[in-house]
Design a protein around this motif. Sequence first.
Motif, PDB file in Angstrom:
ATOM      1  N   PRO A 188      56.703  54.894 -69.437  1.00 44.81           N
ATOM      2  CA  PRO A 188      56.356  53.729 -68.622  1.00 44.81           C
ATOM      3  C   PRO A 188      57.054  52.428 -69.018  1.00 44.81           C
ATOM      4  CG  PRO A 188      54.692  54.025 -70.315  1.00 44.81           C
ATOM      5  CD  PRO A 188      55.757  55.062 -70.565  1.00 44.81           C
ATOM      6  N   HIS A 233      56.679  47.260 -71.125  1.00 44.89           N
ATOM      7  CA  HIS A 233      55.427  47.880 -70.675  1.00 44.89           C
ATOM      8  C   HIS A 233      54.205  47.160 -71.207  1.00 44.89           C
ATOM      9  CE1 HIS A 233      52.254  51.150 -71.003  1.00 44.89           C
ATOM     10  NE2 HIS A 233      52.374  50.899 -69.709  1.00 44.89           N
ATOM     11  N   ALA A 234      54.172  46.918 -72.509  1.00 41.73           N
ATOM     12  CA  ALA A 234      53.050  46.213 -73.129  1.00 41.73           C
ATOM     13  C   ALA A 234      53.654  45.448 -74.298  1.00 41.73           C
ATOM     14  CB  ALA A 234      51.980  47.193 -73.555  1.00 41.73           C
ATOM     15  N   TYR A 235      52.984  45.433 -75.434  1.00 43.39           N
ATOM     16  CA  TYR A 235      53.622  44.747 -76.558  1.00 43.39           C
ATOM     17  C   TYR A 235      53.866  45.729 -77.693  1.00 43.39           C
ATOM     18  CZ  TYR A 235      55.214  41.433 -79.933  1.00 43.39           C
ATOM     19  OH  TYR A 235      56.001  40.768 -80.830  1.00 43.39           O
ATOM     20  N   ALA A 236      55.115  46.063 -77.881  1.00 43.51           N
ATOM     21  CA  ALA A 236      55.517  46.857 -79.041  1.00 43.51           C
ATOM     22  C   ALA A 236      56.959  46.492 -79.337  1.00 43.51           C
ATOM     23  CB  ALA A 236      55.395  48.344 -78.744  1.00 43.51           C
ATOM     24  N   LEU A 264      54.745  52.925 -78.889  1.00 42.51           N
ATOM     25  CA  LEU A 264      53.375  52.889 -78.369  1.00 42.51           C
ATOM     26  C   LEU A 264      53.094  53.958 -77.312  1.00 42.51           C
ATOM     27  CD1 LEU A 264      51.156  51.117 -79.350  1.00 42.51           C
ATOM     28  CD2 LEU A 264      51.652  49.476 -77.548  1.00 42.51           C
ATOM     29  N   HIS A 265      53.892  53.977 -76.223  1.00 41.93           N
ATOM     30  CA  HIS A 265      53.620  54.951 -75.155  1.00 41.93           C
ATOM     31  C   HIS A 265      54.848  55.779 -74.805  1.00 41.93           C
ATOM     32  CE1 HIS A 265      50.992  51.347 -74.413  1.00 41.93           C
ATOM     33  NE2 HIS A 265      50.092  52.291 -74.650  1.00 41.93           N
ATOM     34  N   GLU A 266      55.841  55.754 -75.673  1.00 39.35           N
ATOM     35  CA  GLU A 266      56.986  56.678 -75.603  1.00 39.35           C
ATOM     36  C   GLU A 266      57.950  56.465 -74.442  1.00 39.35           C
ATOM     37  OE1 GLU A 266      55.175  60.510 -75.958  1.00 39.35           O
ATOM     38  OE2 GLU A 266      54.189  59.952 -77.820  1.00 39.35           O
ATOM     39  N   ALA A 267      58.018  55.246 -73.900  1.00 42.14           N
ATOM     40  CA  ALA A 267      59.109  54.948 -72.966  1.00 42.14           C
ATOM     41  C   ALA A 267      60.416  55.086 -73.740  1.00 42.14           C
ATOM     42  CB  ALA A 267      58.974  53.529 -72.413  1.00 42.14           C
ATOM     43  N   CYS A 292      58.940  45.747 -75.837  1.00 42.79           N
ATOM     44  CA  CYS A 292      58.875  46.707 -74.731  1.00 42.79           C
ATOM     45  C   CYS A 292      58.283  46.040 -73.485  1.00 42.79           C
ATOM     46  CB  CYS A 292      58.016  47.906 -75.151  1.00 42.79           C
ATOM     47  SG  CYS A 292      57.924  49.166 -73.870  1.00 42.79           S
ATOM     48  N   CYS A 327      59.921  53.909 -77.471  1.00 43.93           N
ATOM     49  CA  CYS A 327      58.879  52.950 -77.818  1.00 43.93           C
ATOM     50  C   CYS A 327      57.803  53.621 -78.686  1.00 43.93           C
ATOM     51  CB  CYS A 327      58.251  52.391 -76.550  1.00 43.93           C
ATOM     52  SG  CYS A 327      56.928  51.220 -76.883  1.00 43.93           S
TER      53      CYS A 327
END
Length: 104
Positions: free
Chosen positions: A82, A47-50, A66-69, A45, A64
């Motif tokens: 995000p 956005h960050a690491y997932a 982690l934060h649902e993008a 992802c 995603c």
Amino acid sequence: MTDQWRCAGHAGDLSEDAPLEFKLDGTEIGIYKVGGELYALENVCPHAYALLTQGFVDGDTVECPLHEAVFHIPTGKCLKEPGGRDLKMYSVRLAGEEIQIKVA
Ligand code: FES
């Protein structure tokens, strides 16, 4: 120069709701099946690491974990933040029962 294709898995291991993970020279790639078509997308992802393949596939989108993008699998487009940007796509094909990814 001729195209080069690398074996990325077996067609029998891929289903519409269970994508495959594949590493191409250190790059994580997610392989999806949507409506009978194969798609290969960048799997980390932006956005960050997932790993998106560990998220939730819903029809032609993946969310995603982690934060649902949310990303559109057939185009790689980021549909919900995000995510930050669209995903890179890779050429993928079936050769018999073998899933193959094109090496750039
Ligand atoms: S890591 Fe994917 S939305 Fe944050």
